[in-house]
Design a protein around this motif. Sequence first.
Motif, PDB file in Angstrom:
ATOM      1  N   ASP A  18     -20.154  73.230  63.606  1.00  0.00           N
ATOM      2  CA  ASP A  18     -19.392  73.626  62.424  1.00  0.00           C
ATOM      3  C   ASP A  18     -19.593  75.175  62.319  1.00  0.00           C
ATOM      4  OD1 ASP A  18     -19.262  71.180  61.458  1.00  0.00           O
ATOM      5  OD2 ASP A  18     -20.198  71.347  59.761  1.00  0.00           O
ATOM      6  N   TYR A  19     -18.225  75.761  61.694  1.00  0.00           N
ATOM      7  CA  TYR A  19     -18.122  77.247  61.387  1.00  0.00           C
ATOM      8  C   TYR A  19     -17.849  77.428  59.970  1.00  0.00           C
ATOM      9  CZ  TYR A  19     -16.559  82.121  61.659  1.00  0.00           C
ATOM     10  OH  TYR A  19     -16.373  83.425  61.443  1.00  0.00           O
ATOM     11  N   PRO A  20     -19.123  77.928  59.370  1.00  0.00           N
ATOM     12  CA  PRO A  20     -19.251  78.148  57.837  1.00  0.00           C
ATOM     13  C   PRO A  20     -18.501  79.397  57.363  1.00  0.00           C
ATOM     14  CG  PRO A  20     -21.193  78.341  58.626  1.00  0.00           C
ATOM     15  CD  PRO A  20     -20.469  78.006  59.967  1.00  0.00           C
ATOM     16  N   ILE A  21     -17.932  79.392  56.644  1.00  0.00           N
ATOM     17  CA  ILE A  21     -17.154  80.546  55.876  1.00  0.00           C
ATOM     18  C   ILE A  21     -17.504  80.449  54.190  1.00  0.00           C
ATOM     19  CG2 ILE A  21     -15.162  81.712  55.479  1.00  0.00           C
ATOM     20  CD1 ILE A  21     -13.953  80.204  57.654  1.00  0.00           C
ATOM     21  N   GLY A  22     -18.224  81.469  53.766  1.00  0.00           N
ATOM     22  CA  GLY A  22     -18.543  81.814  52.303  1.00  0.00           C
ATOM     23  C   GLY A  22     -17.571  82.507  51.902  1.00  0.00           C
ATOM     24  N   LEU A  23     -16.977  82.320  50.633  1.00  0.00           N
ATOM     25  CA  LEU A  23     -16.110  83.131  49.868  1.00  0.00           C
ATOM     26  C   LEU A  23     -16.352  83.205  48.444  1.00  0.00           C
ATOM     27  CD1 LEU A  23     -12.771  81.332  48.662  1.00  0.00           C
ATOM     28  CD2 LEU A  23     -14.267  79.990  50.505  1.00  0.00           C
ATOM     29  N   ASN A  24     -16.035  84.300  47.831  1.00  0.00           N
ATOM     30  CA  ASN A  24     -15.963  84.570  46.513  1.00  0.00           C
ATOM     31  C   ASN A  24     -14.547  84.710  45.881  1.00  0.00           C
ATOM     32  OD1 ASN A  24     -19.015  84.629  45.982  1.00  0.00           O
ATOM     33  ND2 ASN A  24     -18.816  86.605  47.165  1.00  0.00           N
ATOM     34  N   TYR A  25     -14.291  84.192  44.887  1.00  0.00           N
ATOM     35  CA  TYR A  25     -12.721  84.379  44.269  1.00  0.00           C
ATOM     36  C   TYR A  25     -12.647  84.381  42.899  1.00  0.00           C
ATOM     37  CZ  TYR A  25     -13.871  79.510  43.366  1.00  0.00           C
ATOM     38  OH  TYR A  25     -14.065  78.121  42.608  1.00  0.00           O
ATOM     39  N   THR A  26     -11.465  84.899  42.458  1.00  0.00           N
ATOM     40  CA  THR A  26     -11.150  84.975  41.246  1.00  0.00           C
ATOM     41  C   THR A  26      -9.771  84.119  40.748  1.00  0.00           C
ATOM     42  OG1 THR A  26     -12.022  87.060  40.999  1.00  0.00           O
ATOM     43  CG2 THR A  26     -10.748  86.176  39.225  1.00  0.00           C
ATOM     44  N   ILE A  27      -9.830  83.201  40.014  1.00  0.00           N
ATOM     45  CA  ILE A  27      -8.705  82.572  39.570  1.00  0.00           C
ATOM     46  C   ILE A  27      -8.110  83.145  38.256  1.00  0.00           C
ATOM     47  CG2 ILE A  27      -9.184  80.469  40.878  1.00  0.00           C
ATOM     48  CD1 ILE A  27     -10.217  79.237  38.153  1.00  0.00           C
ATOM     49  N   PRO A  28      -6.777  82.966  37.852  1.00  0.00           N
ATOM     50  CA  PRO A  28      -5.982  83.918  37.063  1.00  0.00           C
ATOM     51  C   PRO A  28      -6.352  83.082  35.626  1.00  0.00           C
ATOM     52  CG  PRO A  28      -4.432  82.235  38.095  1.00  0.00           C
ATOM     53  CD  PRO A  28      -5.775  82.350  38.979  1.00  0.00           C
ATOM     54  N   LEU A  70     -16.855  76.934  52.920  1.00  0.00           N
ATOM     55  CA  LEU A  70     -15.618  76.180  53.596  1.00  0.00           C
ATOM     56  C   LEU A  70     -16.297  76.028  55.234  1.00  0.00           C
ATOM     57  CD1 LEU A  70     -12.323  78.306  52.820  1.00  0.00           C
ATOM     58  CD2 LEU A  70     -13.198  76.141  51.523  1.00  0.00           C
ATOM     59  N   ASP A  71     -16.226  74.874  55.668  1.00  0.00           N
ATOM     60  CA  ASP A  71     -16.881  74.540  57.067  1.00  0.00           C
ATOM     61  C   ASP A  71     -15.605  74.123  57.781  1.00  0.00           C
ATOM     62  OD1 ASP A  71     -19.427  75.001  56.954  1.00  0.00           O
ATOM     63  OD2 ASP A  71     -19.728  73.087  55.965  1.00  0.00           O
ATOM     64  N   ILE A  72     -15.368  74.826  59.037  1.00  0.00           N
ATOM     65  CA  ILE A  72     -14.373  74.654  60.094  1.00  0.00           C
ATOM     66  C   ILE A  72     -15.092  73.393  60.993  1.00  0.00           C
ATOM     67  CG2 ILE A  72     -12.875  75.294  61.795  1.00  0.00           C
ATOM     68  CD1 ILE A  72     -12.467  77.849  60.720  1.00  0.00           C
ATOM     69  N   PRO A  73     -14.700  72.163  60.803  1.00  0.00           N
ATOM     70  CA  PRO A  73     -15.344  71.271  61.716  1.00  0.00           C
ATOM     71  C   PRO A  73     -15.542  71.495  63.385  1.00  0.00           C
ATOM     72  CG  PRO A  73     -13.644  70.062  60.456  1.00  0.00           C
ATOM     73  CD  PRO A  73     -13.350  71.775  60.332  1.00  0.00           C
ATOM     74  N   PRO A  74     -16.655  70.883  63.816  1.00  0.00           N
ATOM     75  CA  PRO A  74     -16.722  71.145  65.431  1.00  0.00           C
ATOM     76  C   PRO A  74     -15.516  70.402  66.051  1.00  0.00           C
ATOM     77  CG  PRO A  74     -18.590  69.825  64.420  1.00  0.00           C
ATOM     78  CD  PRO A  74     -17.462  70.027  63.408  1.00  0.00           C
ATOM     79  N   GLY A  75     -15.248  71.049  67.080  1.00  0.00           N
ATOM     80  CA  GLY A  75     -13.856  70.863  68.051  1.00  0.00           C
ATOM     81  C   GLY A  75     -12.721  71.288  67.454  1.00  0.00           C
TER      82      GLY A  75
END
Length: 100
Positions: A18-28, A70-75
């Motif tokens: 898995d390739y994990p991606i952490g993010l911080n966001y703001t919604i309107p 968010l995780d990008i799955p293996p493969g």
Amino acid sequence: RSEVNSVSASPTAVAGIDYPIGLNYTIPDNKRQLSGAHLYVREGEIVIVADFERLTGGLLSRTREGSALLDIPPGSLKPGAYHVTLVGERSSRSWTLRVR
């Protein structure tokens, strides 16, 4: 409009993990929430589009700011070099990634 404020992701990945991606966001407003993301891969480019769904039935999110993993799955990614962009409606974040 949703905004990707920051991203935390390694510049390297292993194709079978898995390739994990952490993010911080703001919604309107408090009438949306992050429900997932769509992954597009093509010729050295990765585009990730965050999906913010509208809440219904009078529901509201607690805050306009949030964080997610968010995780990008293996493969999903073949070995090589990529330019990655995580897209928000108002702002996006980009980085380079080498997959082994």
